[in-house]
Design an enzyme around this catalytic site. Sequence first.
Site, short mmCIF file in Angstrom:
data_model
loop_
_atom_site.label_atom_id
_atom_site.label_comp_id
_atom_site.label_asym_id
_atom_site.label_seq_id
_atom_site.Cartn_x
_atom_site.Cartn_y
_atom_site.Cartn_z
N ARG A 141 0.75 -1.17 0.01
CA ARG A 141 -0.09 -0.05 -0.16
C ARG A 141 0.73 1.35 0.07
NH1 ARG A 141 -5.57 -1.88 2.04
NH2 ARG A 141 -6.15 0.48 2.17
N TYR A 144 0.87 4.09 -2.52
CA TYR A 144 -0.42 4.97 -2.37
C TYR A 144 -0.17 6.05 -1.16
CZ TYR A 144 -5.26 6.53 -2.42
OH TYR A 144 -6.50 7.37 -2.17
N ASN A 173 -13.09 7.00 3.33
CA ASN A 173 -14.09 6.11 2.31
C ASN A 173 -15.03 6.43 1.87
OD1 ASN A 173 -12.05 4.17 4.08
ND2 ASN A 173 -12.76 2.71 2.61
N PHE A 190 -19.24 -5.32 -3.06
CA PHE A 190 -20.47 -6.04 -2.46
C PHE A 190 -21.66 -5.86 -3.25
CE2 PHE A 190 -18.75 -6.29 2.29
CZ PHE A 190 -17.65 -7.19 1.82
N GLY A 206 -13.64 -10.19 8.42
CA GLY A 206 -14.56 -9.33 8.33
C GLY A 206 -14.96 -8.17 9.50
N GLN A 208 -13.06 -5.90 10.60
CA GLN A 208 -12.19 -4.71 10.57
C GLN A 208 -13.27 -3.66 10.05
OE1 GLN A 208 -12.39 -7.28 8.22
NE2 GLN A 208 -11.88 -6.63 5.86
N GLN A 275 -9.04 -0.67 11.39
CA GLN A 275 -10.21 0.10 11.98
C GLN A 275 -9.83 1.51 11.26
OE1 GLN A 275 -10.14 0.12 16.26
NE2 GLN A 275 -8.09 0.78 16.27
P1 NAD Z 1 -10.82 7.36 -9.45
O1 NAD Z 1 -10.04 6.06 -9.67
O2 NAD Z 1 -12.18 6.98 -9.72
O3 NAD Z 1 -10.51 8.66 -9.86
C1 NAD Z 1 -9.18 9.12 -10.23
C2 NAD Z 1 -9.12 9.72 -11.77
O4 NAD Z 1 -7.55 10.14 -11.83
C3 NAD Z 1 -9.38 8.70 -12.79
O5 NAD Z 1 -10.21 9.39 -13.57
C4 NAD Z 1 -7.81 8.37 -13.40
O6 NAD Z 1 -8.02 7.99 -14.73
C5 NAD Z 1 -7.26 9.89 -13.07
N1 NAD Z 1 -5.79 9.66 -13.32
C6 NAD Z 1 -5.08 8.75 -12.57
N2 NAD Z 1 -3.55 8.81 -12.74
C7 NAD Z 1 -3.70 10.05 -13.46
C8 NAD Z 1 -2.62 10.85 -14.01
N3 NAD Z 1 -1.35 10.32 -13.88
N4 NAD Z 1 -3.01 11.69 -14.95
C9 NAD Z 1 -4.31 12.25 -15.18
N5 NAD Z 1 -5.22 11.45 -14.60
C10 NAD Z 1 -4.95 10.44 -13.69
O7 NAD Z 1 -10.96 7.49 -7.97
P2 NAD Z 1 -11.85 8.50 -6.97
O8 NAD Z 1 -12.34 7.74 -5.81
O9 NAD Z 1 -12.40 9.36 -7.59
O10 NAD Z 1 -10.40 9.49 -6.24
C11 NAD Z 1 -10.19 10.85 -6.48
C12 NAD Z 1 -9.26 11.17 -5.44
O11 NAD Z 1 -9.73 11.23 -4.09
C13 NAD Z 1 -8.11 10.68 -5.70
O12 NAD Z 1 -7.07 11.20 -5.49
C14 NAD Z 1 -7.94 9.35 -4.24
O13 NAD Z 1 -6.64 9.28 -3.72
C15 NAD Z 1 -8.72 10.40 -3.51
N6 NAD Z 1 -9.55 9.79 -2.20
C16 NAD Z 1 -10.69 9.08 -2.61
C17 NAD Z 1 -11.16 8.27 -1.78
C18 NAD Z 1 -12.47 7.51 -1.83
O14 NAD Z 1 -12.98 6.86 -1.11
N7 NAD Z 1 -13.23 7.62 -3.12
C19 NAD Z 1 -10.74 8.03 -0.54
C20 NAD Z 1 -9.47 8.92 -0.02
C21 NAD Z 1 -8.96 9.57 -1.03
N1 UDP Z 2 -12.95 -5.72 1.59
C1 UDP Z 2 -13.63 -6.83 1.37
N2 UDP Z 2 -14.11 -7.39 0.27
C2 UDP Z 2 -13.91 -6.81 -0.90
C3 UDP Z 2 -13.25 -5.69 -0.88
C4 UDP Z 2 -12.75 -5.21 0.17
O1 UDP Z 2 -13.91 -7.43 2.50
O2 UDP Z 2 -14.36 -7.36 -1.60
C5 UDP Z 2 -12.48 -5.28 2.56
C6 UDP Z 2 -10.94 -4.66 2.59
O3 UDP Z 2 -10.00 -5.87 2.72
C7 UDP Z 2 -10.82 -3.49 3.34
C8 UDP Z 2 -12.20 -2.99 3.39
O4 UDP Z 2 -13.07 -3.92 3.00
O5 UDP Z 2 -10.55 -4.04 4.87
C9 UDP Z 2 -12.17 -1.64 2.86
O6 UDP Z 2 -11.58 -2.03 1.33
P1 UDP Z 2 -11.57 -0.90 0.26
O7 UDP Z 2 -10.62 -1.44 -0.79
O8 UDP Z 2 -12.90 -0.38 -0.21
O9 UDP Z 2 -10.91 0.33 1.01
P2 UDP Z 2 -9.62 0.69 1.81
O10 UDP Z 2 -9.05 -0.61 2.29
O11 UDP Z 2 -8.64 1.54 0.87
O12 UDP Z 2 -9.98 1.51 2.94
#
Ligand code: NAD
Ligand code: UDP
Length: 313
Positions: A141, A144, A173, A190, A206, A208, A275
């Site tokens: 991870r 990222y 999330n 899911f 499950g 977490q 968590q």
């Molecule tokens: P997503 O994957 O749907 O969107 C990311 C977008 O960025 C995509 O359209 C992808 O094509 C584009 N992208 C990736 N690499 C690129 C690059 N090198 N140049 C140009 N475009 C690029 O994800 P999302 O859920 O919409 O997340 C958007 C942002 O929010 C991300 O930065 C992510 O880290 C952050 N974020 C999202 C969540 C969440 O739960 N959705 C949580 C924490 C942080």
């Molecule tokens: N997870 C799961 N089943 C799935 C996908 C994810 O039990 O099919 C769990 C995963 O292990 C994590 C939580 O759900 O504990 C959230 O996962 P997700 O990838 O959505 O987000 P993140 O781990 O980045 O918070």
Amino acid sequence: MKRILVSGGAGFLGSHLCDKLLAEGHEVLCVDNFFTGSRRNIYHLLDNKRFELLRHDVTHPLYVEVDEIYNLACPASPIHYQFDPVQTTKTSVIGAMNMLGLAKRLKIKVLQASTSEIYGDPEIHPQPESYRGNVNTLGPRACYDEGKRCAETLFFDYHRQHGVAIKVMRIFNTYGPRMHPNDGRVVSNFIVQALKGQDITIYGDGKQTRSFCYVDDNIEGMYKLMNSRAGFTGPVNIGNPGEFTMLELAQLVIELTNSKSKLVFMPLPQDDPLQRKPVIDLAKKELDWEPKIPLREGLIKTISYFDQILKEG
Ligand code: NAD
Ligand code: UDP
Ligand code: UDP
């Protein structure tokens, strides 16, 4: 009316942000390389005269004229960000540097979509912004988590060293319509499994937990942060403090879809946080923001979206 750059604008959150900014009367320049984003997310905007789409990778410099930047470009789901981990770090770090360089040249505000992954597998629960985190620098991870941590560092150094106006948002999330059906994140997995009558894949036991925020609440928080008082930089947590185990989430999805799917247990991925729950006092105080949509209500909206796109095929 401002001209606003949204990097990652064709993604899940980015496309909702484009909708919001256009609804507020602004012009939007959506910049995306379509790695995880999709034209489908922005089809409905292509005819809008205030919307412009640019296929571009943010790891390369970008010279455009805009008034504000939201930097969202980066794959967010573990499956996608681990597919090409080096590119993930490049996107977070070099992408942030290019957006900051652009903001510095134009003397404009830039918002960073950071993440609760900054906290890693947290030893403090729930997580306030002051917690410095517990990230394994060597694990799968890290591309990222450390990329996003370095991006935060760059944001604060450009702010201190070059006076760039920054806003840093730590997103927990978030789920809702336009998540990719094969995105791999738990809510989309899911729901798609339940609608197709397939086994629901629980990783580990499950037990977490995660806190799930509906997309509309997230976008409201993002917009309020960008428009918060000058001098307020964050970082600020934006998430829904309701905390659920993955078993509880699976049960709720089964109930709301009337699915006959069974639960299957699979290995817990390495470094999966046990968590996670945001402290949102700072967002309440500074942004007058708190989430309004409970999990059950948000899931109903999300299920109806996936139901429709699965029928379309
Ligand atoms: P997503 O994957 O749907 O969107 C990311 C977008 O960025 C995509 O359209 C992808 O094509 C584009 N992208 C990736 N690499 C690129 C690059 N090198 N140049 C140009 N475009 C690029 O994800 P999302 O859920 O919409 O997340 C958007 C942002 O929010 C991300 O930065 C992510 O880290 C952050 N974020 C999202 C969540 C969440 O739960 N959705 C949580 C924490 C942080
Ligand atoms: N997870 C799961 N089943 C799935 C996908 C994810 O039990 O099919 C769990 C995963 O292990 C994590 C939580 O759900 O504990 C959230 O996962 P997700 O990838 O959505 O987000 P993140 O781990 O980045 O918070
Ligand atoms: N940059 C960009 N667009 C601009 C201004 C800068 O993409 O309008 C890029 C630039 O190519 C550089 C990065 O942003 O790689 C950081 O810019 P900065 O001015 O901090 O760095 P420098 O050009 O001084 O190395």
